[in-house]
Design a protein around this motif. Structure first.
Motif, PDB file in Angstrom:
ATOM      1  N   UNK A   5       0.824  -1.217   0.000  1.00 54.43           N
ATOM      2  CA  UNK A   5       0.000   0.000   0.000  1.00 54.43           C
ATOM      3  C   UNK A   5       0.857   1.264   0.000  1.00 54.43           C
ATOM      4  N   UNK A   6       0.377   2.334  -0.633  1.00 56.43           N
ATOM      5  CA  UNK A   6       1.192   3.543  -0.811  1.00 56.43           C
ATOM      6  C   UNK A   6       1.602   4.216   0.493  1.00 56.43           C
ATOM      7  N   UNK A   7       0.829   4.038   1.553  1.00 58.96           N
ATOM      8  CA  UNK A   7       1.169   4.686   2.816  1.00 58.96           C
ATOM      9  C   UNK A   7       2.257   3.945   3.596  1.00 58.96           C
ATOM     10  N   UNK A   8       2.706   2.797   3.086  1.00 55.21           N
ATOM     11  CA  UNK A   8       3.743   2.010   3.754  1.00 55.21           C
ATOM     12  C   UNK A   8       5.121   2.508   3.332  1.00 55.21           C
ATOM     13  N   UNK A   9       6.000   2.677   4.304  1.00 49.34           N
ATOM     14  CA  UNK A   9       7.390   3.026   4.024  1.00 49.34           C
ATOM     15  C   UNK A   9       8.136   1.726   3.713  1.00 49.34           C
ATOM     16  N   UNK A  10       8.563   1.562   2.493  1.00 50.08           N
ATOM     17  CA  UNK A  10       9.232   0.339   2.066  1.00 50.08           C
ATOM     18  C   UNK A  10      10.738   0.582   2.035  1.00 50.08           C
ATOM     19  N   UNK A  11      11.496  -0.255   2.739  1.00 50.65           N
ATOM     20  CA  UNK A  11      12.945  -0.102   2.803  1.00 50.65           C
ATOM     21  C   UNK A  11      13.609  -1.411   2.382  1.00 50.65           C
ATOM     22  N   UNK A  12      14.784  -1.282   1.827  1.00 52.49           N
ATOM     23  CA  UNK A  12      15.529  -2.450   1.392  1.00 52.49           C
ATOM     24  C   UNK A  12      16.305  -3.041   2.558  1.00 52.49           C
ATOM     25  N   UNK A  13      16.291  -4.348   2.677  1.00 57.93           N
ATOM     26  CA  UNK A  13      17.028  -5.020   3.733  1.00 57.93           C
ATOM     27  C   UNK A  13      16.877  -6.517   3.631  1.00 57.93           C
ATOM     28  N   UNK A  14      17.750  -7.220   4.325  1.00 64.03           N
ATOM     29  CA  UNK A  14      17.803  -8.674   4.238  1.00 64.03           C
ATOM     30  C   UNK A  14      18.137  -9.217   5.619  1.00 64.03           C
ATOM     31  N   UNK A  15      17.266 -10.047   6.166  1.00 61.30           N
ATOM     32  CA  UNK A  15      17.501 -10.609   7.495  1.00 61.30           C
ATOM     33  C   UNK A  15      18.743 -11.484   7.540  1.00 61.30           C
ATOM     34  N   UNK A  16      19.175 -11.985   6.408  1.00 59.60           N
ATOM     35  CA  UNK A  16      20.396 -12.794   6.389  1.00 59.60           C
ATOM     36  C   UNK A  16      21.654 -11.928   6.366  1.00 59.60           C
ATOM     37  N   UNK A  17      21.480 -10.621   6.226  1.00 60.92           N
ATOM     38  CA  UNK A  17      22.611  -9.677   6.253  1.00 60.92           C
ATOM     39  C   UNK A  17      22.268  -8.555   7.227  1.00 60.92           C
ATOM     40  N   UNK A  18      22.184  -8.860   8.522  1.00 62.18           N
ATOM     41  CA  UNK A  18      21.672  -7.904   9.510  1.00 62.18           C
ATOM     42  C   UNK A  18      22.503  -6.636   9.658  1.00 62.18           C
ATOM     43  N   UNK A  19      23.755  -6.661   9.258  1.00 56.79           N
ATOM     44  CA  UNK A  19      24.585  -5.463   9.403  1.00 56.79           C
ATOM     45  C   UNK A  19      24.008  -4.283   8.637  1.00 56.79           C
ATOM     46  N   UNK A  20      23.209  -4.551   7.609  1.00 50.68           N
ATOM     47  CA  UNK A  20      22.617  -3.484   6.816  1.00 50.68           C
ATOM     48  C   UNK A  20      21.236  -3.063   7.269  1.00 50.68           C
ATOM     49  N   UNK A  21      20.808  -3.482   8.459  1.00 50.29           N
ATOM     50  CA  UNK A  21      19.442  -3.215   8.908  1.00 50.29           C
ATOM     51  C   UNK A  21      19.313  -2.025   9.841  1.00 50.29           C
ATOM     52  N   UNK A  22      20.399  -1.336  10.137  1.00 49.19           N
ATOM     53  CA  UNK A  22      20.359  -0.258  11.128  1.00 49.19           C
ATOM     54  C   UNK A  22      19.324   0.805  10.765  1.00 49.19           C
ATOM     55  N   UNK A  23      19.319   1.232   9.517  1.00 50.66           N
ATOM     56  CA  UNK A  23      18.383   2.277   9.101  1.00 50.66           C
ATOM     57  C   UNK A  23      16.940   1.807   9.209  1.00 50.66           C
ATOM     58  N   UNK A  24      16.697   0.543   8.872  1.00 51.38           N
ATOM     59  CA  UNK A  24      15.333   0.015   8.931  1.00 51.38           C
ATOM     60  C   UNK A  24      14.803  -0.024  10.361  1.00 51.38           C
ATOM     61  N   UNK A  25      15.692  -0.193  11.326  1.00 48.23           N
ATOM     62  CA  UNK A  25      15.280  -0.313  12.728  1.00 48.23           C
ATOM     63  C   UNK A  25      15.156   1.036  13.432  1.00 48.23           C
ATOM     64  N   UNK A  26      15.642   2.092  12.836  1.00 45.42           N
ATOM     65  CA  UNK A  26      15.641   3.395  13.493  1.00 45.42           C
ATOM     66  C   UNK A  26      14.212   3.879  13.758  1.00 45.42           C
ATOM     67  N   UNK A  27      13.935   4.213  15.013  1.00 48.39           N
ATOM     68  CA  UNK A  27      12.632   4.739  15.387  1.00 48.39           C
ATOM     69  C   UNK A  27      11.537   3.704  15.522  1.00 48.39           C
ATOM     70  N   UNK A  28      11.869   2.427  15.437  1.00 46.19           N
ATOM     71  CA  UNK A  28      10.877   1.356  15.503  1.00 46.19           C
ATOM     72  C   UNK A  28      10.627   0.942  16.949  1.00 46.19           C
ATOM     73  N   UNK A  29       9.372   0.769  17.315  1.00 46.55           N
ATOM     74  CA  UNK A  29       9.002   0.336  18.665  1.00 46.55           C
ATOM     75  C   UNK A  29       8.587  -1.127  18.712  1.00 46.55           C
ATOM     76  N   UNK A  30       7.915  -1.585  17.662  1.00 45.85           N
ATOM     77  CA  UNK A  30       7.463  -2.964  17.585  1.00 45.85           C
ATOM     78  C   UNK A  30       7.943  -3.571  16.276  1.00 45.85           C
ATOM     79  N   UNK A  31       8.089  -4.895  16.305  1.00 43.39           N
ATOM     80  CA  UNK A  31       8.665  -5.567  15.133  1.00 43.39           C
ATOM     81  C   UNK A  31       8.013  -6.936  14.950  1.00 43.39           C
TER      82      UNK A  31
END
Length: 287
Positions: free
Chosen positions: A40-66
Motif C-alpha cells: 500500500x502507498x502509505x507504507x514506508x518500504x525499505x531495502x534489507x535482508x535478514x540474512x545480512x543484519x549489518x545493513x538493517x540499522x536504518x530500517x530499525x531506526x525509530x521502531x518500537x514494535x517488530x
C-alpha cells in the motif's frame, strides 16, 4: 508508533502489513526488492535482508514494535540490533511444530533472552501451501494429483495468522505467550479439492497418487513445490534428517498438530476461517 514488518512481501507478511495499515498504524516494510514490493502507498518500504543484519540499522531506526520472520542463522544478531535500536516488542512467526516438540526455534530462543516483550505465533500448515502446488494443474487440467486422500490435516488461513500477530503487536497482554494457530477443524485432501471445485463452480478431478509419484511431480514443477516436496510428503523430518518410518512420519509425534487449538478465537474474538472461505478468497488463482 512505528512498526517494522520483516518478510513483508511474504504469504503472511503482506496480510500483516495490510491489517496494520487498516488499523491506522505507521508501517515500515523490509524487503529485498522494494521496487517489486507492491505494498500500500502509505507504507514506508525499505531495502534489507535478514540474512545480512549489518545493513538493517536504518530500517530499525525509530521502531518500537517488530514482526520478525524466522531466519535462524542471523537471529541473535538481528535481535541484538533491534534491542539496541530501541525496539521494545517483537512478535515472531514460528511454527506449530515447535509446540509439538518436533524441533526448537533458535529465533524464539534469541527473542526470549533479549529482555524485550515477546510473543510467538505458531501456525500449523498454511492453506496457501497447497495453492502453489495444486494451482498449475487445476488451471491447466482441472485436476489435483496428490497422496493422503482421506488423512485429516490441520490447516490455517494466512489472514488469521496475521490477525493474531497484529493483535500481539498492537495490544498489551500478549507478552510471554506462544499461540498455536489452527483452522476451525481438520480437513482432508479430498475435502480441499471439493471446496476448490465448489468455489470455481466447476468439477475438479482428484487423482490419488503415491508419495513417490507426487514427489516426482512436485520436483518437476520446480520452485516452492520442488523445495518442499521431501518435507511435505514425509521423506525427511524437520531439520532435514531422513524420515525413519515406512510412511515417513512414524518416528515423530504429531498428536499436538492433530487437535484444534482455541488460540485464534481467544486472541481475535472470532472463529478462524475455514478452507471453503480460503478457496473463495483465492478463486482467481485457480482460474
Amino acid at each position: 508508533m512505528k512498526i517494522l514488518v520483516t518478510g513483508a512481501t511474504g504469504i503472511v507478511g503482506r496480510h500483516v502489513v495490510d491489517q496494520l495499515v487498516q488499523a491506522g498504524v505507521s508501517v515500515r516494510a523490509l524487503t529485498r526488492n522494494p521496487a517489486a514490493a507492491q505494498l500500500p502507498p502509505q507504507v514506508e518500504v525499505v531495502e534489507g535482508d535478514l540474512t545480512a543484519p549489518a545493513g538493517m540499522a536504518a530500517a530499525l531506526e525509530g521502531v518500537e514494535q517488530m514482526y520478525l520472520f524466522s531466519v535462524a542463522d542471523s537471529a541473535r544478531e538481528v535481535v541484538t540490533l533491534a534491542r539496541q535500536a530501541g525496539v521494545r516488542r517483537i512478535v515472531v512467526l514460528s511454527a506449530a511444530s515447535v509446540t509439538a516438540g518436533l524441533h526448537t526455534n533458535p529465533v524464539e530462543q534469541a527473542v526470549e533472552e533479549s529482555g524485550m516483550e515477546w510473543t510467538h505465533v505458531r501456525p500449523c500448515g498454511f492453506m496457501t501451501n497447497m495453492l502453489q502446488i495444486w494451482a498449475p494443474s487445476i488451471r491447466a487440467e482441472r485436476v489435483v494429483r496428490y497422496p493422503f486422500a482421506d488423512e485429516p490435516m490441520n490447516l490455517i488461513h494466512e489472514a488469521d495468522i496475521a490477525a493474531v500477530a497484529v493483535a500481539a503487536l498492537l495490544e498489551d497482554g500478549h507478552h510471554g505467550r506462544a499461540y498455536t494457530l489452527t483452522g476451525p477443524g481438520l480437513v482432508t485432501v479430498r475435502e480441499q479439492v471439493a471446496a476448490i471445485a465448489e468455489a470455481l463452480g466447476e468439477p475438479v478431478r482428484y487423482e490419488e497418487v503415491s508419495r513417490e509419484r507426487a514427489r516426482e511431480l512436485m520436483k518437476a514443477q520446480g520452485g516452492f513445490a520442488a523445495e518442499s516436496a521431501d518435507l511435505m510428503l514425509g521423506f525427511v523430518e524437520y531439520g532435514g534428517e531422513a524420515a525413519g518410518g515406512a510412511d515417513g512420519y512414524a518416528e515423530q509425534d504429531w498428536s499436538a498438530l492433530m487437535r484444534v487449538w482455541p488460540d485464534v478465537e481467544q486472541v481475535t474474538g472470532r472463529a478462524p476461517r475455514g478452507y471453503a472461505e480460503w478457496a473463495r478468497d483465492h478463486l482467481a488463482d485457480f482460474r
